[in-house]
Design an enzyme around this catalytic site. Structure first.
Site, PDB file in Angstrom:
ATOM      1  N   LYS A 194     -41.406  87.149 -67.083  1.00 52.54           N
ATOM      2  CA  LYS A 194     -40.165  87.725 -66.528  1.00 52.54           C
ATOM      3  C   LYS A 194     -39.043  86.716 -66.751  1.00 52.54           C
ATOM      4  O   LYS A 194     -38.920  85.734 -66.040  1.00 52.54           O
ATOM      5  CB  LYS A 194     -40.363  87.986 -65.024  1.00 52.54           C
ATOM      6  CG  LYS A 194     -39.530  89.104 -64.446  1.00 52.54           C
ATOM      7  CD  LYS A 194     -38.034  88.932 -64.517  1.00 52.54           C
ATOM      8  CE  LYS A 194     -37.446  88.151 -63.356  1.00 52.54           C
ATOM      9  NZ  LYS A 194     -35.989  87.899 -63.505  1.00 52.54           N
ATOM     10  N   GLY A 246     -37.757  77.519 -61.194  1.00 54.82           N
ATOM     11  CA  GLY A 246     -36.506  78.004 -60.603  1.00 54.82           C
ATOM     12  C   GLY A 246     -36.191  77.254 -59.328  1.00 54.82           C
ATOM     13  O   GLY A 246     -36.575  76.091 -59.172  1.00 54.82           O
ATOM     14  N   SER A 247     -35.539  77.951 -58.415  1.00 57.29           N
ATOM     15  CA  SER A 247     -35.076  77.282 -57.197  1.00 57.29           C
ATOM     16  C   SER A 247     -36.225  77.026 -56.218  1.00 57.29           C
ATOM     17  O   SER A 247     -37.200  77.780 -56.175  1.00 57.29           O
ATOM     18  CB  SER A 247     -34.009  78.135 -56.513  1.00 57.29           C
ATOM     19  OG  SER A 247     -34.551  79.384 -56.167  1.00 57.29           O
ATOM     20  N   GLU A 249     -36.009  77.457 -53.113  1.00 60.19           N
ATOM     21  CA  GLU A 249     -35.974  78.593 -52.187  1.00 60.19           C
ATOM     22  C   GLU A 249     -36.907  79.722 -52.663  1.00 60.19           C
ATOM     23  O   GLU A 249     -37.762  80.198 -51.908  1.00 60.19           O
ATOM     24  CB  GLU A 249     -34.525  79.081 -52.178  1.00 60.19           C
ATOM     25  CG  GLU A 249     -34.159  80.049 -51.132  1.00 60.19           C
ATOM     26  CD  GLU A 249     -32.745  80.584 -51.416  1.00 60.19           C
ATOM     27  OE1 GLU A 249     -32.003  79.998 -52.233  1.00 60.19           O
ATOM     28  OE2 GLU A 249     -32.421  81.622 -50.826  1.00 60.19           O
ATOM     29  N   GLY A 251     -39.250  79.380 -54.844  1.00 56.03           N
ATOM     30  CA  GLY A 251     -40.587  78.773 -54.890  1.00 56.03           C
ATOM     31  C   GLY A 251     -41.366  79.031 -53.604  1.00 56.03           C
ATOM     32  O   GLY A 251     -42.561  79.371 -53.640  1.00 56.03           O
ATOM     33  N   GLU A 268     -42.354  74.675 -60.723  1.00 56.03           N
ATOM     34  CA  GLU A 268     -41.460  73.620 -61.220  1.00 56.03           C
ATOM     35  C   GLU A 268     -40.093  73.951 -60.636  1.00 56.03           C
ATOM     36  O   GLU A 268     -39.444  74.904 -61.065  1.00 56.03           O
ATOM     37  CB  GLU A 268     -41.476  73.641 -62.753  1.00 56.03           C
ATOM     38  CG  GLU A 268     -41.074  72.327 -63.347  1.00 56.03           C
ATOM     39  CD  GLU A 268     -39.639  72.330 -63.759  1.00 56.03           C
ATOM     40  OE1 GLU A 268     -38.802  71.941 -62.917  1.00 56.03           O
ATOM     41  OE2 GLU A 268     -39.351  72.722 -64.898  1.00 56.03           O
ATOM     42  N   CYS A 302     -33.061  70.957 -64.131  1.00 57.02           N
ATOM     43  CA  CYS A 302     -33.766  70.676 -62.886  1.00 57.02           C
ATOM     44  C   CYS A 302     -33.861  69.175 -62.653  1.00 57.02           C
ATOM     45  O   CYS A 302     -33.935  68.720 -61.526  1.00 57.02           O
ATOM     46  CB  CYS A 302     -35.129  71.330 -62.909  1.00 57.02           C
ATOM     47  SG  CYS A 302     -35.977  71.073 -64.445  1.00 57.02           S
ATOM     48  N   GLU A 402     -29.298  70.551 -54.270  1.00 54.46           N
ATOM     49  CA  GLU A 402     -29.203  70.714 -55.725  1.00 54.46           C
ATOM     50  C   GLU A 402     -27.994  71.596 -56.038  1.00 54.46           C
ATOM     51  O   GLU A 402     -27.919  72.734 -55.582  1.00 54.46           O
ATOM     52  CB  GLU A 402     -30.480  71.370 -56.257  1.00 54.46           C
ATOM     53  CG  GLU A 402     -30.436  71.545 -57.762  1.00 54.46           C
ATOM     54  CD  GLU A 402     -31.722  72.112 -58.348  1.00 54.46           C
ATOM     55  OE1 GLU A 402     -32.162  73.171 -57.888  1.00 54.46           O
ATOM     56  OE2 GLU A 402     -32.262  71.481 -59.271  1.00 54.46           O
TER      57      GLU A 402
END
Ligand code: NAP
Ligand code: MG
Length: 499
Positions: A194, A246-247, A249, A251, A268, A302, A402
């Site tokens: 995705k 991704g973020s 949040e 995650g 990650e 990241c 971040e």
């Protein structure tokens, strides 16, 4: 502006009807819906892409399951798997300019960066994992079994995990797809990918190439869509493992969603990486290095070096030099060969980064360069100038959170002992860099830092063979290198009675 002209093949690719790759066929979304893809440098719509939802995810997971349990993939040899990955790398290389242009149009990054970083690393990545396909080995284990006289042979097999759901972000769209697909396919898994809603195009072209080189139907499935498609994939009972970048949040959401069938998870996530410059550093190398650490890819990395720590003797000069680099960074359209920094990826990201800059100003940090005003001459596009703050407090949100934009804070430290604690004063632990000529100090600091990657006198150096991943809330699991094979295989122990 003397811009590069898009290739005809890119123009015609953009005009195609972009559908979902499910079971080797290109299909519209079950809802019939699509969404617009934007060029962030011009705020123009460049393509339309199918909007996959939970029904499409379900179809894709079933196709992946069928390919994994029946069909040609089941019978394929490790050597053939390696050859398919190698062919894919060759084909991407042949069409590298097309990929680079798509990446620039979709994400905004300068074409030179897309060519030299995104596409070149992608090609290398697939070649690296092509090599691994024939080297995924088990072991023989000498066992005794104390309660019997019988003799046994014990050996292990490393088997694929099965159906893998992979959810990727927009900062390196093609390369993130490669990080996910390379190891998973080398190990013999089937995948549902995705891509991020902001940057789905290069993954779709990659999907076409996976069909062209001959991956069997259903081995690689690509469902473009929004967060709801990602959530459906993370929660699907037919998925054996989910890999997410991704973020932090999201995650957390992925971990919760995985609980239903206890699927494996690797994450990650975000970072707030420190760049530590000691008094004995090569100042020119360090200034260029820490500026690159935050401004490369417009801070949308990241592992961006978003916190600079400068020793007492270099503080002033380092700050002056980094401010100078920021001032001289040419912003513009990625198709202009003179552009060093493009726009942020989307209006949403632009607002987010500008809000952080505003919060730094409101909370009393000193703005040395950059800020929220539009860079001169750029009235369209999501451009944010390289921005540097000093005189910050450790509780400010620009120091703790971040930002994912070209925004950095410079903080002082007095001695190398103290800076390790300062560098570690974050919920994240993805990366760090240390700048010094003193080998012993460099190693001591590297040992003290709680981060998955520590660079010494460099930053943002990546190689397919070097593992990458986070400590603390930057996630778990390591991508790249032999470590990624652990994410995509499981161990079967076989015991044979020899008596
Ligand atoms: P994000 O929401 O974490 O998006 C990453 C991927 O997850 C995208 O494919 C996204 O789809 C998908 N997703 C969103 N919600 C989901 C859910 N509930 N379940 C499963 N998948 C889901 O990141 P973002 O919103 O694009 O960016 C926000 C912030 O995240 C950035 O400012 C940055 O701080 C951080 N970020 C970090 C990285 C990294 O490499 N560590 C990369 C990107 C962003 P959609 O694209 O449709 O939302
Ligand atoms: Mg999002």
């Amino acid at each position: 502006m003397n811009t590069v002209a898009p290739l005809d093949s890119v123009t015609s690719f953009l005009a195609e009807k972009h559908q979902l790759l499910i079971g080797g066929r290109w299909l519209p979304a079950a809802s019939g819906e699509s969404f617009a893809v934007e060029n962030p440098a011009r705020e123009t719509v460049i393509a339309h892409v199918a909007r996959g939802g939970s029904e499409d995810i379900d179809r894709a997971v079933r196709a992946a399951r069928a390919a994994f349990e029946e069909g040609a993939w089941r019978r394929i040899t490790p050597s053939e798997r390696g050859q398919l990955l190698w062919k894919l790398a060759d084909l991407i290389e042949t069409r590298s300019e097309e990929f680079a242009q798509l990446e620039t149009l979709d994400n905004g990054k300068p074409l030179a960066v897309a060519r030299a970083a995104d596409v070149a690393l992608t090609v290398d990545h697939f070649r690296y994992y092509a090599g691994w396909a024939t080297k995924i080995e088990g072991e023989t284990i000498p066992i005794t079994v104390p309660y019997t006289e019988a003799r046994f042979l014990d050996f292990t097999l490393r088997e694929p995990v099965g159906v893998i759901g992979q959810i990727i972000p927009w900062n390196f769209p093609l390369l993130m797809a490669a990080w996910k697909l390379g190891a998973a396919l080398a190990c013999g898994n089937c995948v549902v990918l995705k891509p991020a809603e902001q940057t789905p195009l290069s993954a779709l072209l990659l999907g076409q190439l996976t069909c062209e080189v001959g991956f069997p139907d259903g081995v690689v499935n690509i469902v473009t869509g929004f967060g709801d498609a990602g959530a459906a994939l993370a929660a699907h009972d037919g998925v054996d493992k989910v890999a997410f970048t991704g973020s932090t949040e999201v995650g957390h959401e992925i971990v919760k969603a995985s609980a239903g069938n206890l699927k494996r998870v690797s994450l990650e996530l975000g970072g707030k990486s420190p760049c530590i410059v000691l008094d004995d550093a090569d100042i020119e190398l360090a200034a260029e290095g820490v500026a690159g650490a935050i401004f490369f890819n417009h801070g949308q990395c990241c592992c961006a070096g978003s916190r600079i720590f400068a020793g007492p003797k270099v503080r002033e000069e380092l700050t002056e030099r980094v401010v100078e680099i920021a001032k001289n960074t040419k912003l513009g359209d990625g198709f202009d060969p003179e552009t060093a920094m493009g726009p942020l990826v989307s209006g949403e990201q632009y607002d987010r980064v500008c809000n952080y800059i505003g919060s730094g100003e409101e909370q009393g940090a000193k703005l040395l360069v950059g800020g929220r005003q539009r860079p001169r001459g750029l009235d369209r596009g999501y451009f944010v100038s390289p921005t540097i703050f000093s005189e910050v407090r450790s509780d400010m949100s620009i120091v703790r959170e971040e930002i994912f934009g070209p925004v950095v804070v410079i903080q002082p430290f007095e001695d190398p002992e103290e800076v390790v604690a300062k560098g570690n004063d974050t919920a994240y632990g993805l990366a760090a860099s240390v700048w010094t000529r003193d080998v012993s100090k460099a190693h001591k600091i590297a040992a003290g830092l709680r981060a998955g990657t520590v660079w010494i006198n460099c930053h943002n150096i990546f190689d397919a063979a070097a593992p990458f991943g986070g400590y603390k809330q930057s996630g778990y699991g390591r991508e790249m290198g032999r470590h990624a094979l652990d994410l995509y295989t499981q161990v079967k122990n076989v015991i044979v009675n020899l008596t």
